[in-house]
Design a protein around this motif. Structure first.
Motif, PDB file in Angstrom:
ATOM      1  N   ALA A   1     -23.886  -1.637  24.564  1.00 40.33           N
ATOM      2  CA  ALA A   1     -23.484  -1.267  23.375  1.00 40.33           C
ATOM      3  C   ALA A   1     -23.324  -2.490  22.715  1.00 40.33           C
ATOM      4  O   ALA A   1     -23.244  -3.733  22.980  1.00 40.33           O
ATOM      5  N   GLY A   2     -23.227  -2.357  21.162  1.00 40.62           N
ATOM      6  CA  GLY A   2     -22.827  -3.432  20.274  1.00 40.62           C
ATOM      7  C   GLY A   2     -21.840  -4.302  20.766  1.00 40.62           C
ATOM      8  O   GLY A   2     -20.631  -3.894  21.298  1.00 40.62           O
ATOM      9  N   SER A   3     -22.079  -5.526  20.501  1.00 37.90           N
ATOM     10  CA  SER A   3     -21.309  -6.602  20.736  1.00 37.90           C
ATOM     11  C   SER A   3     -20.277  -6.786  19.647  1.00 37.90           C
ATOM     12  O   SER A   3     -20.441  -6.562  18.597  1.00 37.90           O
ATOM     13  N   PRO A   4     -18.833  -7.453  19.873  1.00 37.60           N
ATOM     14  CA  PRO A   4     -18.033  -7.520  18.768  1.00 37.60           C
ATOM     15  C   PRO A   4     -18.358  -8.370  17.615  1.00 37.60           C
ATOM     16  O   PRO A   4     -19.191  -9.518  18.008  1.00 37.60           O
ATOM     17  N   PRO A   5     -17.897  -8.493  16.576  1.00 34.01           N
ATOM     18  CA  PRO A   5     -18.367  -9.393  15.383  1.00 34.01           C
ATOM     19  C   PRO A   5     -18.223 -10.827  15.851  1.00 34.01           C
ATOM     20  O   PRO A   5     -17.232 -11.173  16.520  1.00 34.01           O
TER      21      PRO A   5
ATOM     22  N   ALA B   1     -11.478  -6.005  16.144  1.00 34.74           N
ATOM     23  CA  ALA B   1     -12.174  -4.750  16.115  1.00 34.74           C
ATOM     24  C   ALA B   1     -12.817  -4.853  14.906  1.00 34.74           C
ATOM     25  O   ALA B   1     -12.720  -5.332  13.785  1.00 34.74           O
ATOM     26  N   TRP B   2     -14.088  -4.147  15.054  1.00 33.25           N
ATOM     27  CA  TRP B   2     -14.868  -3.920  13.833  1.00 33.25           C
ATOM     28  C   TRP B   2     -15.745  -2.741  14.012  1.00 33.25           C
ATOM     29  O   TRP B   2     -16.375  -2.244  15.003  1.00 33.25           O
ATOM     30  N   SER B   3     -15.797  -2.061  12.867  1.00 30.81           N
ATOM     31  CA  SER B   3     -16.434  -0.594  12.604  1.00 30.81           C
ATOM     32  C   SER B   3     -17.467  -0.450  11.717  1.00 30.81           C
ATOM     33  O   SER B   3     -17.076  -1.154  10.392  1.00 30.81           O
ATOM     34  N   GLY B   4     -18.526   0.173  11.858  1.00 31.83           N
ATOM     35  CA  GLY B   4     -19.509   0.042  10.938  1.00 31.83           C
ATOM     36  C   GLY B   4     -19.709   1.785  10.440  1.00 31.83           C
ATOM     37  O   GLY B   4     -18.908   2.563  10.548  1.00 31.83           O
ATOM     38  N   SER B   5     -21.061   1.796   9.786  1.00 25.86           N
ATOM     39  CA  SER B   5     -21.065   3.110   9.562  1.00 25.86           C
ATOM     40  C   SER B   5     -21.415   4.175  10.841  1.00 25.86           C
ATOM     41  O   SER B   5     -21.749   3.424  12.021  1.00 25.86           O
TER      42      SER B   5
END
Length: 544
Positions: free
Chosen positions: A15-19, A53-57
């Motif tokens: 899964a995507g890594s943190p920013p 924490a980071w959230s996108g679309s």
């Protein structure tokens, strides 16, 4: 082969890594922090400094990670008993042996009597059963009847996040007059087309083509989110299907073909694709696997359970180790594992030793084996697994008692847990009805009216009359009773007080149809009365 430009690839296999960027300047606290800047949004509190924490679309948060989530969810279903229980518990309670239709024709809207409306509904139900009970009449593959297709659809939906049913037409016959066929399609086949020349990741440095998530249709400019084509106004207009499963790699990757299937038929307005999913966020076009939020604890519980099982097996294997100057001349070195069979002989490798019930191993001079004391079975194992099952069950909306199928609580506690679980079961059943059952009923009734097997004046010309004919309830398995006497008496009291109806009570108690019950009881009472011996008074009157 469809070609697309500016395709966005998902990050695989993890899964995507943190920013990597630091917090934005606007998020930095002022001299006098207020509101959430001094609480959950604080960047200065010790416990929150490392919480980046980071959230996108939804396309980035969900679509870019869906491949990994699907593979892990399926593996847990196949290998972790608690995960298997979670998926099957939902499937069994939501669908069971099938969610069946109960036509409820709107008689006032059609200007007919209740008896005529009920007769039309009975005729429609008979026609539907003719189609639904025949696997070759309803399944494009000829493998499952309609009720089994519901089970497959729900289980695939839970494991993969969503499931699709393709609508097709086959040639009818005298025994199978309907052309409607359904095919359940797994989530992996619905994907964004990848570019020509892409590889399947045989080289570690190359991104596999199934990692493509966001693309664009070159013919009309519409965006494609993980196989779902969206118009400029945000409406779902088509689905893109791959000709084979992404991980079933052919010799020639470019032989993979993509087919664009319009969401609805341009002439009939009826659906061509039925998409079953649970949406978490606005503008979300693909589902999230049911086990997604519990993947890590489920995996760790499986590892812990496997380790405890292996430790118990090792402790149960009493092996003897004998030191000797020349172990090659001793015949006991070939006793094997004590189980017999072709693989029972000891290993010929001098560096390997057998471990099993009754095994004797002869070691070289200077060698020794020391066992720790594992103290198995672990007295805290059951309490720990139950605690983890409670947390996993809370995330999945299944109480731990139901998840583990271990009912040791009191009647009140068990009933409260069952009632809470059934809130989620009914909610998911309503989604199944909305996404799958109701569209199938509309497709079937439309064809039945079109070919003349059902008469429905105004069905294709008046939308109000069409809706009146299509009005239908869908009944699934009932909740059941922990104490039938108490719960049935409670239903009878509610009916007497006018709080509920007999029809609703019959549905809750055993999922039956009250009208059918009444008709059957009338026949049974008539048959029972005719079978009863005549009383002496009746016999005397008859003879006179």
């Amino acid at each position: 082969m469809a070609k697309h430009c500016s395709n966005r690839r998902r990050r695989v296999p993890v899964a995507g890594s943190p920013p990597t960027t630091s917090a934005p300047m606007s998020a930095a606290p002022s001299r006098s922090a207020s509101g959430y800047s001094d609480a959950g949004a604080s960047w200065t509190r010790r416990g929150l400094k490392g919480f980046t924490a980071w959230s996108g679309s939804p396309a980035r948060d969900i679509d870019d990670n869906s491949l990994t989530l699907r593979q892990r969810s399926r593996m847990l279903y196949m290998a972790a008993p608690i995960a298997t229980s979670a998926v099957r518990t939902v499937r069994t309670n939501v669908v069971g042996t099938g969610v069946v239709p109960r036509p409820r024709v709107d008689a006032p809207a059609l200007g007919v009597s209740d008896d005529d409306a009920a007769a039309w509904g009975d005729a429609a139900l008979r026609e539907f059963r003719l189609w639904a009970n025949d696997r070759r009449a309803c399944d494009a593959l000829g493998l499952s009847d309609f009720w089994e297709m519901q089970q497959v659809a729900v289980q695939a939906w839970l494991m993969s996040g969503d499931a699709f049913a393709l609508v097709s037409r086959h040639k009818g016959s005298s025994l199978r007059p309907y052309t409607l066929r359904l095919r359940i399609v797994e989530a992996d086949l619905v994907c964004t087309p990848w570019e020509s020349g892409a590889t399947y990741g045989r080289e570690a440095s190359r991104v596999p083509p199934m990692a493509v998530t966001t693309g664009r249709n070159p013919d009309n400019g519409n965006l494609i989110y993980d196989g779902v084509e969206i118009s400029r106004t945000g409406e779902v207009v088509a689905y893109w299907l791959c000709s084979h499963h992404p991980f079933e790699t052919p010799d020639d990757v470019e032989s993979a073909e993509f087919r664009r299937v319009p969401a609805v038929g341009p002439k009939t307005g009826l659906p061509n694709v039925l998409h079953m999913m649970e949406a978490e966020r606005p503008d979300q076009h693909r589902g999230v696997p049911y086990l997604a939020q519990a993947i890590e604890p489920l995996l760790q519980v499986r590892r812990y359970t496997t380790a405890e099982l292996e430790a118990a097996v090792i402790q149960a294997s009493f092996s003897a180790f004998v030191k000797t100057e020349d172990p090659t001349d001793n015949p006991f070195n070939e006793v094997g594992d004590g189980q017999g069979g072709p693989d029972a002989a000891a290993s010929d490798d001098p560096s390997e030793y057998e471990l099993g019930p009754g095994t004797i191993n002869y070691m070289l001079p200077g060698e020794d084996v020391v066992f720790g004391d594992p103290s198995r079975p672990n007295s805290g194992f059951d309490a720990f697994v139950t605690s983890m099952a409670t947390q996993v069950g809370a995330a999945l909306e299944i109480p731990a008692d139901l998840l583990l199928k271990k009912f040791n609580s009191s009647y009140s506690a068990s009933r409260a847990a069952l009632l809470e679980a059934w809130k989620a079961f009914r909610m998911r059943r309503s989604w199944l009805v909305s996404d799958f059952c109701r569209p199938v009923w509309e497709l079937f009734v439309s064809e039945a009216v079109a070919i003349g097997r059902l008469e429905a004046p105004g069905f294709f010309t008046d939308p109000v009359r069409r809706a009146a004919y299509l009005r239908c309830e869908w009944i699934g398995p009932s909740q059941g009773q922990l104490d039938p006497t108490k719960e049935i008496n409670a239903e009878l009291t509610a009916v007497s007080a006018g709080i509920t109806t007999r029809e609703a009570a019959a549905e809750r108690i055993n999922g039956s149809d009250w009208d059918d019950n009444v008709r059957r009881l009338a026949r049974e009472n008539e048959a029972l009365a005719s079978a009863q011996p005549a009383s002496p008074e009746t016999a005397t009157t008859t003879n006179a």
